[in-house]
Design a protein around this motif. Structure first.
Motif, PDB file in Angstrom:
ATOM      1  N   LEU A   1     -12.701  34.483   4.418  1.00  0.00           N
ATOM      2  CA  LEU A   1     -12.467  35.516   3.155  1.00  0.00           C
ATOM      3  C   LEU A   1     -13.873  35.739   2.159  1.00  0.00           C
ATOM      4  N   ALA A   2     -14.448  34.583   1.898  1.00  0.00           N
ATOM      5  CA  ALA A   2     -15.521  34.655   1.049  1.00  0.00           C
ATOM      6  C   ALA A   2     -16.339  35.382   1.948  1.00  0.00           C
ATOM      7  N   PHE A   3     -16.837  35.031   3.183  1.00  0.00           N
ATOM      8  CA  PHE A   3     -17.688  35.728   4.199  1.00  0.00           C
ATOM      9  C   PHE A   3     -17.442  37.115   4.118  1.00  0.00           C
ATOM     10  N   CYS A   4     -16.129  37.596   4.249  1.00  0.00           N
ATOM     11  CA  CYS A   4     -15.889  38.960   4.433  1.00  0.00           C
ATOM     12  C   CYS A   4     -15.993  39.780   3.077  1.00  0.00           C
ATOM     13  N   ARG A   5     -15.635  39.200   1.886  1.00  0.00           N
ATOM     14  CA  ARG A   5     -16.025  39.752   0.724  1.00  0.00           C
ATOM     15  C   ARG A   5     -17.476  39.998   0.396  1.00  0.00           C
ATOM     16  N   GLN A   6     -18.286  39.074   0.911  1.00  0.00           N
ATOM     17  CA  GLN A   6     -19.699  39.085   0.610  1.00  0.00           C
ATOM     18  C   GLN A   6     -20.375  40.212   1.733  1.00  0.00           C
ATOM     19  N   ARG A   7     -19.693  40.475   2.750  1.00  0.00           N
ATOM     20  CA  ARG A   7     -20.400  41.348   3.851  1.00  0.00           C
ATOM     21  C   ARG A   7     -19.501  42.753   3.527  1.00  0.00           C
ATOM     22  N   GLY A   8     -18.594  42.740   2.892  1.00  0.00           N
ATOM     23  CA  GLY A   8     -17.935  44.081   2.938  1.00  0.00           C
ATOM     24  C   GLY A   8     -17.153  44.536   4.154  1.00  0.00           C
ATOM     25  N   TYR A   9     -16.666  43.293   4.790  1.00  0.00           N
ATOM     26  CA  TYR A   9     -15.750  43.332   5.844  1.00  0.00           C
ATOM     27  C   TYR A   9     -14.119  43.426   5.413  1.00  0.00           C
ATOM     28  N   ASN A  10     -13.556  43.464   6.488  1.00  0.00           N
ATOM     29  CA  ASN A  10     -11.923  43.945   6.181  1.00  0.00           C
ATOM     30  C   ASN A  10     -11.508  42.258   5.533  1.00  0.00           C
ATOM     31  N   THR A  11     -10.609  42.602   4.282  1.00  0.00           N
ATOM     32  CA  THR A  11     -10.069  41.598   3.579  1.00  0.00           C
ATOM     33  C   THR A  11      -8.596  41.210   3.628  1.00  0.00           C
ATOM     34  N   ARG A  12      -7.951  41.765   4.758  1.00  0.00           N
ATOM     35  CA  ARG A  12      -6.594  41.840   4.916  1.00  0.00           C
ATOM     36  C   ARG A  12      -6.320  40.589   6.183  1.00  0.00           C
ATOM     37  N   TYR A  13      -7.176  40.974   7.378  1.00  0.00           N
ATOM     38  CA  TYR A  13      -7.230  39.992   8.432  1.00  0.00           C
ATOM     39  C   TYR A  13      -8.552  39.549   9.038  1.00  0.00           C
ATOM     40  N   CYS A  14      -8.397  38.605   9.776  1.00  0.00           N
ATOM     41  CA  CYS A  14      -9.385  38.095  10.465  1.00  0.00           C
ATOM     42  C   CYS A  14      -8.789  37.241  11.680  1.00  0.00           C
ATOM     43  N   ILE A  15      -9.807  37.136  12.781  1.00  0.00           N
ATOM     44  CA  ILE A  15      -9.225  36.449  14.023  1.00  0.00           C
ATOM     45  C   ILE A  15      -9.982  34.913  13.921  1.00  0.00           C
ATOM     46  N   LEU A  16      -9.372  34.007  14.176  1.00  0.00           N
ATOM     47  CA  LEU A  16      -9.725  32.664  14.334  1.00  0.00           C
ATOM     48  C   LEU A  16      -9.532  31.928  15.412  1.00  0.00           C
ATOM     49  N   ILE A  17     -10.430  31.624  16.274  1.00  0.00           N
ATOM     50  CA  ILE A  17     -10.226  30.875  17.670  1.00  0.00           C
ATOM     51  C   ILE A  17     -10.691  29.441  17.536  1.00  0.00           C
ATOM     52  N   ASP A  18     -10.045  28.688  17.666  1.00  0.00           N
ATOM     53  CA  ASP A  18     -10.137  26.981  17.672  1.00  0.00           C
ATOM     54  C   ASP A  18     -10.394  26.411  18.927  1.00  0.00           C
ATOM     55  N   MET A  19     -11.694  26.416  19.467  1.00  0.00           N
ATOM     56  CA  MET A  19     -11.983  25.731  20.616  1.00  0.00           C
ATOM     57  C   MET A  19     -12.074  24.419  20.689  1.00  0.00           C
ATOM     58  N   THR A  20     -11.448  23.735  19.677  1.00  0.00           N
ATOM     59  CA  THR A  20     -11.426  22.061  19.779  1.00  0.00           C
ATOM     60  C   THR A  20     -10.122  21.971  20.537  1.00  0.00           C
ATOM     61  N   LEU A  21      -9.172  22.980  20.711  1.00  0.00           N
ATOM     62  CA  LEU A  21      -7.912  22.690  21.377  1.00  0.00           C
ATOM     63  C   LEU A  21      -8.089  23.011  22.835  1.00  0.00           C
ATOM     64  N   PRO A  22      -7.109  22.473  23.766  1.00  0.00           N
ATOM     65  CA  PRO A  22      -7.075  22.761  25.144  1.00  0.00           C
ATOM     66  C   PRO A  22      -6.696  24.092  25.187  1.00  0.00           C
ATOM     67  N   SER A  23      -7.214  24.587  26.513  1.00  0.00           N
ATOM     68  CA  SER A  23      -6.835  26.077  26.605  1.00  0.00           C
ATOM     69  C   SER A  23      -5.486  26.558  26.793  1.00  0.00           C
ATOM     70  N   GLY A  24      -4.829  25.428  27.124  1.00  0.00           N
ATOM     71  CA  GLY A  24      -3.336  25.621  27.493  1.00  0.00           C
ATOM     72  C   GLY A  24      -2.428  25.667  26.458  1.00  0.00           C
ATOM     73  N   VAL A  25      -2.727  25.753  25.221  1.00  0.00           N
ATOM     74  CA  VAL A  25      -2.158  25.704  23.937  1.00  0.00           C
ATOM     75  C   VAL A  25      -2.698  27.110  23.187  1.00  0.00           C
TER      76      VAL A  25
ATOM     77  N   HIS B   1     -14.755  46.540   9.353  1.00  0.00           N
ATOM     78  CA  HIS B   1     -14.899  45.564  10.482  1.00  0.00           C
ATOM     79  C   HIS B   1     -14.083  44.438  10.088  1.00  0.00           C
ATOM     80  N   VAL B   2     -13.507  43.915  11.177  1.00  0.00           N
ATOM     81  CA  VAL B   2     -12.708  42.678  11.123  1.00  0.00           C
ATOM     82  C   VAL B   2     -13.512  41.481  11.607  1.00  0.00           C
ATOM     83  N   LEU B   3     -13.438  40.372  10.968  1.00  0.00           N
ATOM     84  CA  LEU B   3     -14.183  39.327  11.476  1.00  0.00           C
ATOM     85  C   LEU B   3     -13.487  38.338  12.663  1.00  0.00           C
ATOM     86  N   MET B   4     -14.270  38.107  13.687  1.00  0.00           N
ATOM     87  CA  MET B   4     -13.516  37.156  14.529  1.00  0.00           C
ATOM     88  C   MET B   4     -14.563  35.803  14.398  1.00  0.00           C
ATOM     89  N   TRP B   5     -13.948  34.600  14.316  1.00  0.00           N
ATOM     90  CA  TRP B   5     -14.648  33.521  14.293  1.00  0.00           C
ATOM     91  C   TRP B   5     -14.190  32.289  15.373  1.00  0.00           C
TER      92      TRP B   5
END
Length: 199
Positions: free
Chosen positions: A37-61, A192-196
């Protein structure tokens, strides 16, 4: 008495099995969302949604999340693929420990923050893709590598752990039904929506 005993035995076994399934660390996700959210505010990105992908988890969950900043919670979650690296395409070779790379031809996922760009036709899944611009040194070759966000028939709708999700060439690919929901959401956003993708 026997049916009652069997009920408790089955319930106990199910709880034990489910307890062994790796799960999203919600505290960590909330911290990533706060940083996003801090990043999106700074860059003027969408502040309603973002996409987060946690690659520390196995791909089956479920490790793919659409985060709702207003509700401070996960709106949509699902499975997501990672790159196969040196392994054959569409297998589950690195389901627990993916290799990461930003190099062209590596067939690896590149971690970092991405700007979700234009919507276009895809040969995969529901025939929708979104271009991704890598915003960091770890993923700034995304456009050159043709890394896009799309759906794929081989990605299951429900968790498959301890099995893994089939691996592609580095694109974050989700299930068709999840993409239908996410696509409807993304089409409505004017910024723009952020994906991390993080590990």
């Amino acid at each position: 008495m026997k049916p009652l005993f069997l009920f408790f035995l089955i319930s106990f076994c199910c709880v034990k099995v489910n307890a062994d399934v790796p799960r999203i660390d919600l505290n960590r996700v909330k911290e990533k969302a706060k940083q996003s959210l801090a990043f999106c505010r700074q860059r003027g990105y969408n502040t309603r949604y973002c996409i987060l992908i946690d690659m520390t988890l196995p791909s089956g969950v479920k490790r793919f999340m659409v985060w709702d900043f207003r509700k401070n919670d996960v709106l949509v979650s699902g499975l997501v693929s990672h790159g196969c690296g040196r392994n054959p395409w569409s297998g589950e070779w690195s389901k627990d420990k993916p290799a990461f790379s930003n190099l062209d031809g590596s067939h690896c996922t590149a971690p970092g923050k991405y700007q979700i760009d234009g919507r276009a036709y895809s040969a995969w899944g529901i025939h929708v893709k979104y271009y991704l611009t890598g915003l960091e040194a770890t993923n700034n070759n995304a456009l050159a590598r043709q890394i896009v966000f799309h759906s794929w028939e081989q990605v299951a709708e429900t968790e498959v752990y301890p099995k893994g999700t089939p691996e592609g060439w580095g694109c974050p690919a989700i299930s068709n039904n999840t993409m239908k929901i996410v696509d409807a959401l993304l089409k409505k956003q004017k910024k723009h929506v952020l994906m991390w993708i993080y590990n």
